[in-house]
Every structure is written in structure tokens, then in C-alpha cells.
Design a protein around this motif. Structure first.
Motif, mmCIF file in Angstrom:
data_model
loop_
_atom_site.group_PDB
_atom_site.id
_atom_site.type_symbol
_atom_site.label_atom_id
_atom_site.label_comp_id
_atom_site.label_asym_id
_atom_site.label_seq_id
_atom_site.Cartn_x
_atom_site.Cartn_y
_atom_site.Cartn_z
ATOM 1 N N GLY A 90 -34.364 0.321 -7.100
ATOM 2 C CA GLY A 90 -35.195 -0.793 -6.497
ATOM 3 C C GLY A 90 -35.362 -0.506 -5.070
ATOM 4 N N ALA A 91 -34.899 0.549 -4.280
ATOM 5 C CA ALA A 91 -35.432 0.585 -2.839
ATOM 6 C C ALA A 91 -34.989 2.179 -2.384
ATOM 7 N N MET A 92 -35.604 2.912 -1.501
ATOM 8 C CA MET A 92 -35.306 3.961 -0.939
ATOM 9 C C MET A 92 -34.040 3.723 0.101
ATOM 10 N N ARG A 93 -33.519 4.687 0.513
ATOM 11 C CA ARG A 93 -32.249 4.463 1.453
ATOM 12 C C ARG A 93 -32.554 5.247 2.733
ATOM 13 N N LEU A 94 -33.571 4.543 3.220
ATOM 14 C CA LEU A 94 -33.791 5.422 4.646
ATOM 15 C C LEU A 94 -32.824 4.771 5.766
ATOM 16 N N ASP A 95 -32.237 3.630 5.730
ATOM 17 C CA ASP A 95 -30.993 3.594 6.706
ATOM 18 C C ASP A 95 -29.989 4.556 6.472
ATOM 19 N N ASP A 96 -29.614 4.978 5.293
ATOM 20 C CA ASP A 96 -28.538 6.025 5.033
ATOM 21 C C ASP A 96 -28.849 7.258 5.748
ATOM 22 N N PHE A 97 -30.130 7.608 5.444
ATOM 23 C CA PHE A 97 -30.853 8.811 6.019
ATOM 24 C C PHE A 97 -30.637 8.856 7.510
ATOM 25 N N GLU A 98 -31.014 8.141 8.232
ATOM 26 C CA GLU A 98 -30.892 7.815 9.778
ATOM 27 C C GLU A 98 -29.366 8.077 10.078
ATOM 28 N N ARG A 99 -28.492 7.080 9.223
ATOM 29 C CA ARG A 99 -27.188 7.014 9.592
ATOM 30 C C ARG A 99 -26.351 8.646 9.533
ATOM 31 N N GLY A 113 -21.209 -0.356 3.416
ATOM 32 C CA GLY A 113 -22.020 -1.292 2.358
ATOM 33 C C GLY A 113 -23.355 -0.686 2.079
ATOM 34 N N GLY A 114 -23.480 0.704 2.723
ATOM 35 C CA GLY A 114 -24.382 1.260 2.189
ATOM 36 C C GLY A 114 -24.366 2.374 1.042
ATOM 37 N N GLY A 115 -25.016 3.459 0.923
ATOM 38 C CA GLY A 115 -24.833 4.264 -0.077
ATOM 39 C C GLY A 115 -25.380 3.658 -1.644
ATOM 40 N N ILE A 116 -24.814 4.277 -2.554
ATOM 41 C CA ILE A 116 -24.975 3.815 -3.967
ATOM 42 C C ILE A 116 -25.046 2.171 -4.184
ATOM 43 N N HIS A 117 -24.052 1.565 -3.464
ATOM 44 C CA HIS A 117 -23.800 0.041 -3.497
ATOM 45 C C HIS A 117 -25.018 -0.510 -3.096
ATOM 46 N N GLU A 118 -25.784 0.051 -2.014
ATOM 47 C CA GLU A 118 -27.020 -0.552 -1.543
ATOM 48 C C GLU A 118 -27.832 -0.443 -2.568
ATOM 49 N N THR A 119 -28.245 0.660 -3.135
ATOM 50 C CA THR A 119 -29.187 0.969 -4.253
ATOM 51 C C THR A 119 -28.932 -0.161 -5.482
ATOM 52 N N ARG A 122 -29.876 -3.858 -4.842
ATOM 53 C CA ARG A 122 -31.382 -3.706 -4.739
ATOM 54 C C ARG A 122 -31.898 -3.592 -6.270
ATOM 55 N N THR A 123 -31.453 -2.719 -7.041
ATOM 56 C CA THR A 123 -31.821 -2.611 -8.252
ATOM 57 C C THR A 123 -31.526 -3.718 -9.155
ATOM 58 N N ARG A 124 -30.536 -4.497 -9.002
ATOM 59 C CA ARG A 124 -30.261 -5.372 -9.683
ATOM 60 C C ARG A 124 -31.175 -6.752 -9.554
ATOM 61 N N GLU A 125 -31.618 -6.703 -8.392
ATOM 62 C CA GLU A 125 -32.420 -7.797 -7.872
ATOM 63 C C GLU A 125 -34.069 -7.698 -8.349
ATOM 64 N N ALA A 126 -34.106 -6.606 -8.851
ATOM 65 C CA ALA A 126 -35.558 -6.014 -9.404
ATOM 66 C C ALA A 126 -35.749 -6.523 -11.044
ATOM 67 N N MET A 127 -36.971 -6.787 -11.242
ATOM 68 C CA MET A 127 -37.207 -7.113 -12.629
ATOM 69 C C MET A 127 -37.515 -5.849 -13.541
ATOM 70 N N VAL A 128 -37.430 -5.820 -14.743
ATOM 71 C CA VAL A 128 -37.886 -4.598 -15.499
ATOM 72 C C VAL A 128 -39.283 -4.104 -15.267
ATOM 73 N N ALA A 129 -40.192 -5.132 -15.078
ATOM 74 C CA ALA A 129 -41.518 -4.840 -14.884
ATOM 75 C C ALA A 129 -41.520 -4.044 -13.612
ATOM 76 N N GLU A 130 -40.920 -4.681 -12.469
ATOM 77 C CA GLU A 130 -40.957 -3.927 -11.158
ATOM 78 C C GLU A 130 -40.307 -2.610 -11.108
ATOM 79 N N LEU A 131 -39.324 -2.385 -12.045
ATOM 80 C CA LEU A 131 -38.670 -1.001 -11.818
ATOM 81 C C LEU A 131 -39.577 -0.230 -12.613
ATOM 82 N N ALA A 132 -40.107 -0.361 -13.668
ATOM 83 C CA ALA A 132 -41.345 0.258 -14.421
ATOM 84 C C ALA A 132 -42.501 0.757 -13.478
ATOM 85 N N THR A 133 -42.828 -0.121 -12.867
ATOM 86 C CA THR A 133 -43.872 0.262 -11.654
ATOM 87 C C THR A 133 -43.766 1.152 -10.618
#
Length: 425
Positions: A90-99, A113-119, A122-133
Motif C-alpha cells: 500500500g505504501a513506501m516506507r520512507l520514514d523507516d529509511f530516514e530513521r 509501529g513502523g517496519g512491516i506492520h506499517e506496510t 496501509r495494504t489492508r486499507e487499499a482495495m484490490v484495484a488500487e493494489l493492482a494499479t
């Protein structure tokens, strides 16, 4: 003589792994077939002839519909195969990168609360069409680097519904890059859950739903200290095998848990990462024919000091593949030529061994060694023309990809050579 072909690619520096099908290992890991003046004929989505140009031109027919391309000495290779990616999220992890740049460890980021749990959130919030795009946009980047097939894992859902949505997105994405879907429902232990109870739920609820969906071809698990034990991994993978799924294993990345030996004992197609795998585990993998999929981009991105023992693997007879591990947290890379560079400079593979690791052995690591990864008659017509003249340049030019044309299943899908010739036809 072969009947009129769809594409005739001539004037090429043709380079392909030796052998007919399957992986190359040990002293053969770097075996190549090279034709300084080569040609390839494509018809019906397949390679129908390949070899020295003069002999090939006498063996194939052309017609009004044949598109002929003079590569003028450019390099022509099989399409590259990325055997380990996590491309649906669902999203990149730029905050983790900076940390991490400020000194935070993986465990500290996870606790905050970062790492894989953040992903996962964000992934659970996304719809299939959004993930496919989102996946389609990433596949464009893979294709631009000469990759024509990827293994695509789920693993950012961590519940049945979200994992099924990720697998559905992998299948739904409209793109010429082929995907080999893998269910990674055991990518992490959800916060507050008991790992044994999670494995029970995965076996009793998620696995039957995944199999009924009919998309995933493999099952995978993150077998690592603090995540899932070898015993828990064995329970899940045995159940997956009983349901007809092939087996893969994240193994021995940070701690030697015996994951390599487990992968061999279960007949897994591959064990991946393997930074700290022990010699007995590697010997077991060699005897079982289990491939090692190495991910040098991850160790580079995370600043790990010791690379995987690739030379010991080759000397032990383990077939080695090299992949990107594309994911939003520990390696957002998409370039297999860059991974070839790292394989040569960090893993100490030769350029030829690195090339085989991203073509024939990558294909074998996704269960398609009889269909892709080589330029041979009968193989799917996945080929790449590069603005290069020496095959060693693929690993030599650090991060500088020079794709001139890409054909997937016999269709010109990227690059001026493929599109200009197709339009002209």
C-alpha cells in the motif's frame, strides 16, 4: 524449413545459458553459449530457431507479416527472471529509511509501529484495484530493466482476506511482465499473537482459502529467530505441500536456525537469503536440488557487513539464483543488472555465474526452467536486446541499464527497436 516467422532478430551478439532446461550448478554455474553473429526467430509466442545467423537464415522462412530487426551487433539475451519479490503493497516506507539513517535499528523501528506492520496497515486499507494499479507501475520499472518474469509474494496482509486481496491483485494487474504468485501468509507474527496459534489459523483457515482461490503456486514462510521457528515452518509447509503448493523458505538470513537443512528435507524448490547458512545445510540443499536465491540488494540497503557465502554454495554444488527482493522496507530495487553487479563485487560470483543466476537459475527457482530463462527453440519468446556489445557489461555498468528492445511471449513490448519495427510491420 520453419514456416514464416513473426519476428526475425538478426545481427546479434547472442548470449544464453548452456544446457537445455533446468538450473546450472557447481562448475557449470557460469556455462554460456555465445554467438558473435547470432539470430533468433520468433513465432506464435515461442522461439522457433536460434543460433548462428547464416545457418538460421537458411532454416526459417519469412513472409509479408515477418518483422525483421537488424540488431547491428547489440547484445541479445533471454528475458531476466526475478525469483524473489514482494511487489504488492500500500505504501513506501520512507520514514523507516530516514530513521535507519539516524541510527535506529530494525527492532526499534518495529517497536515504534513502523517496519512491516506499517506496510500491513496501509495494504489492508487499499482495495484490490488500487493494489493492482500500484503493481502495474512497479512492473513498468522491472520491464525497463530487462525483467520479463517475476515471482510475486503476498505477505503484507497477515489475515486471510488481505492476503487473498494481494494475490488477486497479482493476477489482476494488466502488464506483459509475467508473475508467479506465492502466498507468504507467515511473513510476520501479528502483534499480540502467539506464533503457534497463528500457524494453526493459517493451516486451518487461510491455506484452504488460498488453494480455493487458485492463484498461488507456492507457499513461503519467514523462518527466523523471533519470527517463526523451523518447527512452525515445517508444520505450515507440510500442510501447503499436502494442498498441492510448491514450497519456498526465507531461511538463515540473520541467525542460523537450520532453515537451509529444513528446505532440503522438505524438498523446497528454493531457500532464500541464506546469509548465515551452515555448510551441512548447504550440502543438504545440494543433495536435494534446492536452489539458493541470494538477495545482495537487501544486504547493501540495510548495511549488512557480511554477504551470503555464495562461493561456498557454488563449490558445494548448490544452484544459485540472484534476485532483487523488491519490497518497500529493506530493498526497493527493481534492477537485476544492478543485482548482477552486486553479485560480482560482493558475492564474488563471476560475471557469467551472475548472468546464469538471473536467467536460467532464476527461471528454475520459480518452477519455469523448462519454459523461460534461455534462448532455445520451444522456450517462450522472452528476449531482450541491449545497447551493449559485450555481455559482461550487464554487470559492469553500475545501475546504468541500456535496454534497446524487449519481447515478451513474442510481442514487442518496450524499446525503440521493438516498437519501431512493430509499427512498421
Amino acid at each position: 524449413m520453419v514456416a514464416a516467422v513473426d519476428w526475425l532478430l538478426r545481427g546479434a551478439r547472442l548470449v544464453t545459458p548452456a544446457g537445455e532446461v533446468g538450473p546450472l550448478a557447481g562448475s557449470r554455474q557460469g556455462d554460456l553459449v555465445i554467438h558473435d553473429r547470432g539470430a533468433v526467430a520468433l513465432a506464435g509466442g515461442r522461439i522457433v530457431a536460434a543460433g548462428p545467423e547464416e545457418a538460421l537464415l537458411q532454416a526459417v522462412g519469412t513472409g509479408p507479416g515477418t518483422r525483421e530487426v537488424d540488431l547491428e551487433g547489440r547484445l541479445l539475451t533471454p528475458g531476466l527472471v526475478d525469483a524473489h519479490t514482494h511487489p504488492v503493497y500500500g505504501a513506501m516506507r520512507l520514514d523507516d529509511f530516514e530513521r535507519r539513517a539516524r541510527g535506529a535499528t530494525y527492532a526499534e523501528i518495529l517497536a515504534a509501529g513502523g517496519g512491516i506492520h506499517e506496510t500491513v496497515r496501509r495494504t489492508r486499507e487499499a482495495m484490490v484495484a488500487e493494489l493492482a494499479t500500484g503493481l502495474e507501475a512497479r512492473l513498468d520499472r522491472f520491464l525497463a530493466c530487462g525483467t520479463t518474469t517475476i515471482e510475486a509474494k503476498s505477505g503484507y496482509g497477515l489475515d486471510t482476506a488481505a492476503e487473498l486481496a494481494q494475490l488477486k491483485a497479482i493476477a489482476a494487474a494488466r502488464h506483459p511482465v509475467a508473475r508467479v504468485p506465492t502466498w507468504l501468509g507467515a511473513h510476520a507474527v501479528p502483534p499480540g499473537r502467539d506464533p503457534d496459534e497463528v500457524i494453526d489459523q493459517l493451516i486451518g483457515e487461510s491455506l484452504p482459502a488460498v488453494v480455493a482461490q487458485g492463484i498461488a503456486r507456492f507457499a513461503d514462510i519467514f523462518c527466523e529467530h523471533g519470527v517463526y521457528t523451523t518447527g512452525q515452518a515445517e508444520r505450515l509447509l507440510l500442510a501447503a505441500r499436502a494442498h498441492g503448493l510448491g514450497l519456498k523458505l526465507h531461511a538463515d538470513e540473520l541467525v542460523d536456525t537450520g532453515g537451509a537443512a529444513l528446505a532440503a528435507r522438505l524438498g523446497a524448490l528454493s531457500a532464500d537469503h541464506l546469509h548465515v547458512a551452515n555448510p551441512k545445510g548447504l550440502a543438504a540443499m545440494a543433495a536435494a536440488g534446492t536452489l539458493a536465491v541470494l538477495l545482495p540488494g537487501t544486504s547493501m540497503f540495510l548495511g549488512m557487513r557480511e554477504p551470503a557465502p555464495a562461493r561456498a554454495m557454488i563449490e558445494a554444488g548448490v544452484p544459485v539464483a540472484v534476485a532483487t527482493d523488491h519490497n518497500p522496507g529493506s530493498c526497493p530495487a527493481v534492477s537485476l543488472p544492478l543485482m548482477m553487479t552486486l553479485a560480482v563485487t560482493q558475492l564474488r560470483l563471476t560475471p557469467a555465474e551472475a548472468f546464469v543466476a538471473t536467467t536460467a537459475n532464476g527461471a528454475a527457482a520459480v518452477g519455469m526452467g523448462d519454459r523461460i530463462g534461455r534462448i532455445r527453440p520451444g522456450m517462450r519468446a522472452d528476449v531482450v536486446a541491449w545497447d551493449l556489445h559485450d555481455w559482461r557489461e550487464l554487470a559492469y555498468h553500475v545501475g546504468s541499464v541500456r535496454v534497446a528492445g524487449v519481447w515478451v511471449a513474442g510481442r514487442g513490448v518496450r524499446g525503440a527497436l521493438a516498437h519501431a519495427s512493430q509499427d512498421a510491420g
